[in-house]
Design a protein around this motif. Structure first.
Motif, PDB file in Angstrom:
ATOM      1  N   UNK A 327       0.861  -1.189   0.000  1.00  0.00           N
ATOM      2  CA  UNK A 327       0.000   0.000   0.000  1.00  0.00           C
ATOM      3  C   UNK A 327       0.891   1.231   0.000  1.00  0.00           C
ATOM      4  N   UNK A 328       0.266   2.375  -0.267  1.00  0.00           N
ATOM      5  CA  UNK A 328       1.026   3.624  -0.276  1.00  0.00           C
ATOM      6  C   UNK A 328       0.084   4.801  -0.042  1.00  0.00           C
ATOM      7  N   UNK A 329       0.646   5.921   0.444  1.00  0.00           N
ATOM      8  CA  UNK A 329      -0.119   7.154   0.615  1.00  0.00           C
ATOM      9  C   UNK A 329      -0.352   7.787  -0.747  1.00  0.00           C
ATOM     10  N   UNK A 330      -1.554   8.313  -0.938  1.00  0.00           N
ATOM     11  CA  UNK A 330      -1.908   8.905  -2.226  1.00  0.00           C
ATOM     12  C   UNK A 330      -1.330  10.309  -2.373  1.00  0.00           C
ATOM     13  N   UNK A 331      -1.400  11.115  -1.332  1.00  0.00           N
ATOM     14  CA  UNK A 331      -1.057  12.536  -1.451  1.00  0.00           C
ATOM     15  C   UNK A 331       0.402  12.765  -1.883  1.00  0.00           C
ATOM     16  N   UNK A 353      -3.671  22.097  -9.817  1.00  0.00           N
ATOM     17  CA  UNK A 353      -4.001  22.181  -8.384  1.00  0.00           C
ATOM     18  C   UNK A 353      -4.438  20.812  -7.871  1.00  0.00           C
ATOM     19  N   UNK A 354      -4.207  20.603  -6.579  1.00  0.00           N
ATOM     20  CA  UNK A 354      -4.590  19.346  -5.925  1.00  0.00           C
ATOM     21  C   UNK A 354      -5.549  19.657  -4.785  1.00  0.00           C
ATOM     22  N   UNK A 355      -6.693  18.983  -4.774  1.00  0.00           N
ATOM     23  CA  UNK A 355      -7.692  19.147  -3.710  1.00  0.00           C
ATOM     24  C   UNK A 355      -7.881  17.801  -3.024  1.00  0.00           C
ATOM     25  N   UNK A 356      -7.364  17.683  -1.798  1.00  0.00           N
ATOM     26  CA  UNK A 356      -7.448  16.426  -1.048  1.00  0.00           C
ATOM     27  C   UNK A 356      -7.626  16.760   0.421  1.00  0.00           C
ATOM     28  N   UNK A 357      -8.789  16.460   0.980  1.00  0.00           N
ATOM     29  CA  UNK A 357      -9.123  16.894   2.340  1.00  0.00           C
ATOM     30  C   UNK A 357      -8.570  15.945   3.400  1.00  0.00           C
ATOM     31  N   UNK A 358      -8.599  14.643   3.142  1.00  0.00           N
ATOM     32  CA  UNK A 358      -8.176  13.672   4.144  1.00  0.00           C
ATOM     33  C   UNK A 358      -7.082  12.777   3.598  1.00  0.00           C
ATOM     34  N   UNK A 359      -6.342  12.184   4.509  1.00  0.00           N
ATOM     35  CA  UNK A 359      -5.275  11.269   4.113  1.00  0.00           C
ATOM     36  C   UNK A 359      -5.895   9.945   3.670  1.00  0.00           C
ATOM     37  N   UNK A 360      -5.487   9.461   2.503  1.00  0.00           N
ATOM     38  CA  UNK A 360      -5.998   8.206   1.955  1.00  0.00           C
ATOM     39  C   UNK A 360      -4.825   7.340   1.514  1.00  0.00           C
ATOM     40  N   UNK A 361      -5.021   6.025   1.624  1.00  0.00           N
ATOM     41  CA  UNK A 361      -3.981   5.077   1.211  1.00  0.00           C
ATOM     42  C   UNK A 361      -4.519   4.175   0.111  1.00  0.00           C
ATOM     43  N   UNK A 388      -5.683  22.596 -14.789  1.00  0.00           N
ATOM     44  CA  UNK A 388      -5.976  21.185 -14.527  1.00  0.00           C
ATOM     45  C   UNK A 388      -6.239  21.049 -13.025  1.00  0.00           C
ATOM     46  N   UNK A 389      -7.381  20.437 -12.708  1.00  0.00           N
ATOM     47  CA  UNK A 389      -7.743  20.248 -11.303  1.00  0.00           C
ATOM     48  C   UNK A 389      -7.694  18.744 -10.979  1.00  0.00           C
ATOM     49  N   UNK A 390      -6.986  18.408  -9.879  1.00  0.00           N
ATOM     50  CA  UNK A 390      -6.898  17.027  -9.403  1.00  0.00           C
ATOM     51  C   UNK A 390      -7.558  16.985  -8.025  1.00  0.00           C
ATOM     52  N   UNK A 391      -8.634  16.221  -7.901  1.00  0.00           N
ATOM     53  CA  UNK A 391      -9.325  16.098  -6.608  1.00  0.00           C
ATOM     54  C   UNK A 391      -9.396  14.629  -6.218  1.00  0.00           C
ATOM     55  N   UNK A 392      -9.249  14.381  -4.909  1.00  0.00           N
ATOM     56  CA  UNK A 392      -9.243  13.023  -4.383  1.00  0.00           C
ATOM     57  C   UNK A 392     -10.277  12.942  -3.266  1.00  0.00           C
ATOM     58  N   UNK A 393     -11.188  11.976  -3.372  1.00  0.00           N
ATOM     59  CA  UNK A 393     -12.219  11.770  -2.347  1.00  0.00           C
ATOM     60  C   UNK A 393     -12.326  10.288  -2.021  1.00  0.00           C
ATOM     61  N   UNK A 394     -12.949  10.012  -0.880  1.00  0.00           N
ATOM     62  CA  UNK A 394     -13.190   8.631  -0.463  1.00  0.00           C
ATOM     63  C   UNK A 394     -14.630   8.259  -0.774  1.00  0.00           C
ATOM     64  N   UNK A 402     -13.478  -0.162   0.820  1.00  0.00           N
ATOM     65  CA  UNK A 402     -13.357   1.287   0.635  1.00  0.00           C
ATOM     66  C   UNK A 402     -12.729   1.593  -0.722  1.00  0.00           C
ATOM     67  N   UNK A 403     -13.110   2.765  -1.266  1.00  0.00           N
ATOM     68  CA  UNK A 403     -12.620   3.161  -2.583  1.00  0.00           C
ATOM     69  C   UNK A 403     -12.067   4.581  -2.544  1.00  0.00           C
ATOM     70  N   UNK A 404     -11.106   4.832  -3.444  1.00  0.00           N
ATOM     71  CA  UNK A 404     -10.560   6.170  -3.674  1.00  0.00           C
ATOM     72  C   UNK A 404     -11.003   6.611  -5.060  1.00  0.00           C
ATOM     73  N   UNK A 405     -11.487   7.843  -5.162  1.00  0.00           N
ATOM     74  CA  UNK A 405     -11.867   8.404  -6.460  1.00  0.00           C
ATOM     75  C   UNK A 405     -10.930   9.571  -6.755  1.00  0.00           C
ATOM     76  N   UNK A 406     -10.113   9.404  -7.800  1.00  0.00           N
ATOM     77  CA  UNK A 406      -9.198  10.460  -8.242  1.00  0.00           C
ATOM     78  C   UNK A 406      -9.800  11.059  -9.514  1.00  0.00           C
TER      79      UNK A 406
END
Length: 477
Positions: A327-331, A353-361, A388-394, A402-406
């Motif tokens: 596994x690895x950290x996304x941010x 730009x990167x929009x990531x509110x919480x830490x995700x793996x 270019x906008x990069x957003x990451x949500x759970x 659990x899933x990550x949506x990039x």
């Protein structure tokens, strides 16, 4: 973002049809819940049976005691009658109990002639009433329950006595059972309360026993989760004898998995070197030839090299996908990619730009995440006008966890529905003026699929949008 690095994506986004939703299996209760429920049910049945037996035993003992009192009164009446003659027995008194003198007190006695049923003597409490009695056998004490003059339940003892050869007399003594039943009800209530408290105590003890007993399973689960996250290399084998063989076998499975993956990587690398060198030699040879077929040979050799690269990369992905505990950290990965893409496209002034509110793996290899996200960000930068906008949500847990949506969105020209489906085909380039092999999105789709994820293209409907957005769904921890 009409990428030239493409392959079709499975699912509703590409086909326009909704996939049938499989029926979900019934949710299974935990082992702890099952053990507690079974033990609690058994305790309930055992306590109910115990309570019923205790109440029945108390009722029987109370009735024996009650009959013993009536028997004493019966013998006292016989004794007092014996003071007279056989033909004229003496009249008994109140037998030492004033209740026989109180009207309708519930305690009665009477003496009748056995042959005619004529009442000779009776207690003052009867006030001339008669009791509805069954006829006993001579010399046998008959016990029965009847309804008294006031409708109350009476317990009766009867006996037929023969004085000499002169006459036979039926003697009956009756007592009201209300007091007896009241004591039985009080006892039953006390038993129920006692067993209820005992039942709650047993359930609590069972709960603690199950929780403590199953604690090694929780430790095994936590150790497995640590291996899956990559925080540990092996499962902790310091477990009770019943679970230690399981941990040993799991560690053997992990080691075997890693060995298989390492062998697969070695074979893939060897194959890559074995194929790339001959292809490079062919390309170098034909580029120096003026023959008419040389450009065609060069073109097909390039196609072969790109296809070899694609399938070797896919084999490497499949091998890595089966690695346990990676596994690895996304941010950090995305931040590193954004810095690199900013430098690569600095002459165009693309704002990333990167929009990531919480830490995700991400549950997978870091280099695979780099490859997937890097292809998508690079593709977005090629077609973006300025942003270019990069957003990451759970995303909530589904059947796969659990899933990550990039989501990677650009402000470029965008694509129509048919063009988006076309862009996801392997090797398809919608614009030949933009450099690329046409395999970038194909690799992303394949790699995401190997991890149980997905890639979908859509119009950017956010503020100031209008371009294209690529949504990459990956497993999380």
């Amino acid at each position: 973002m009409p990428d030239n690095n493409n392959e079709p994506v499975s699912g509703p986004e590409a086909s326009g049809t909704a996939a049938a939703t499989p029926a979900r299996p019934a949710r299974q209760r935990s082992i702890a819940t099952r053990l507690i429920l079974v033990a609690a049910l058994w305790s309930l049945v055992a306590l109910l049976v115990t309570g019923s037996v205790l109440v029945a035993m108390y009722r029987e003992a109370s009735e024996r005691e009650f009959d013993a009192r009536l028997d004493v009164y019966l013998k006292a009446i016989i004794g007092e009658m014996a003071a007279g003659t056989p033909s004229e027995p003496a009249e008994p008194g109140n037998l030492g109990d004033p209740r026989f003198d109180l009207p309708a007190s519930g305690w009665y006695w009477l003496v009748m002639k056995a042959e005619t049923g004529e009442v000779l003597f009776s207690s003052m409490s009867l006030l001339g009433d008669r009791l509805q009695l069954d006829e006993p056998q001579p010399g046998v004490i008959l016990r029965s329950v009847i309804s008294g003059p006031q409708g109350a339940e009476l317990r009766v003892l009867q006996q037929t006595i023969i004085f000499g050869e002169a006459a036979a007399y039926r003697i009956a003594v009756a007592g009201e059972t209300a007091e007896l039943r009241e004591r039985e009800y009080d006892f039953a209530g006390q038993v129920a309360l006692t067993l209820l408290v005992l039942g709650f105590g047993l359930v609590g003890a069972i709960f603690l026993q199950v929780r403590v007993g199953l604690r090694p399973l929780a430790a095994l689960s936590a150790s497995l989760a640590a291996v899956r996250r990559g925080d540990a290399q092996t499962v902790d084998e310091n477990l009770p004898p019943e679970l230690k063989p399981v941990a040993v076998e799991l560690n053997a499975l992990v080691r075997s998995n890693r060995e298989v993956v390492e062998r697969a990587r070695t074979h893939v690398g060897n194959l890559a070197h074995a194929l790339k060198t001959p292809l490079s030699v062919i390309l170098n040879e034909v580029r120096g030839q003026d023959a008419p077929f040389a450009p065609k040979v060069a073109e097909q050799a390039e196609v072969m090299r790109s296809q070899v690269h694609h399938h070797l990369e896919r084999a490497r992905m499949a091998a890595q996908r089966r690695v346990i505990g990676v596994s690895c950290d996304v941010e950090p990965v995305l931040a590193r990619l954004i810095r690199a893409m900013t430098r690569i496209h600095r002459d165009r002034g693309i704002d990333i730009t990167l929009d990531m509110k919480t830490r995700l793996r991400f549950r997978g290899e870091e280099q695979d995440l780099e490859e997937m996200a890097g292809n998508l960000i690079d593709n977005a930068c090629k077609w973006a006008s300025s942003r270019v906008r990069v957003s990451v949500t759970a995303m909530g847990a589904g059947e796969g966890g659990e899933r990550i949506v990039i989501a990677i969105a650009d402000d470029g020209p965008g694509l129509g529905d048919s063009e988006m489906a076309e862009a996801l085909k392997r090797g398809r380039r919608l614009d030949e003026t933009v450099p690329g092999t046409g395999l970038g999105l194909s690799i992303v789709v394949d790699l995401a699929g190997l991890y149980g994820g997905d890639l979908a293209l859509d119009r950017d409907r956010g503020p100031g949008g209008g371009g294209l957005v690529a949504r990459l769904v990956l497993p999380a921890i």
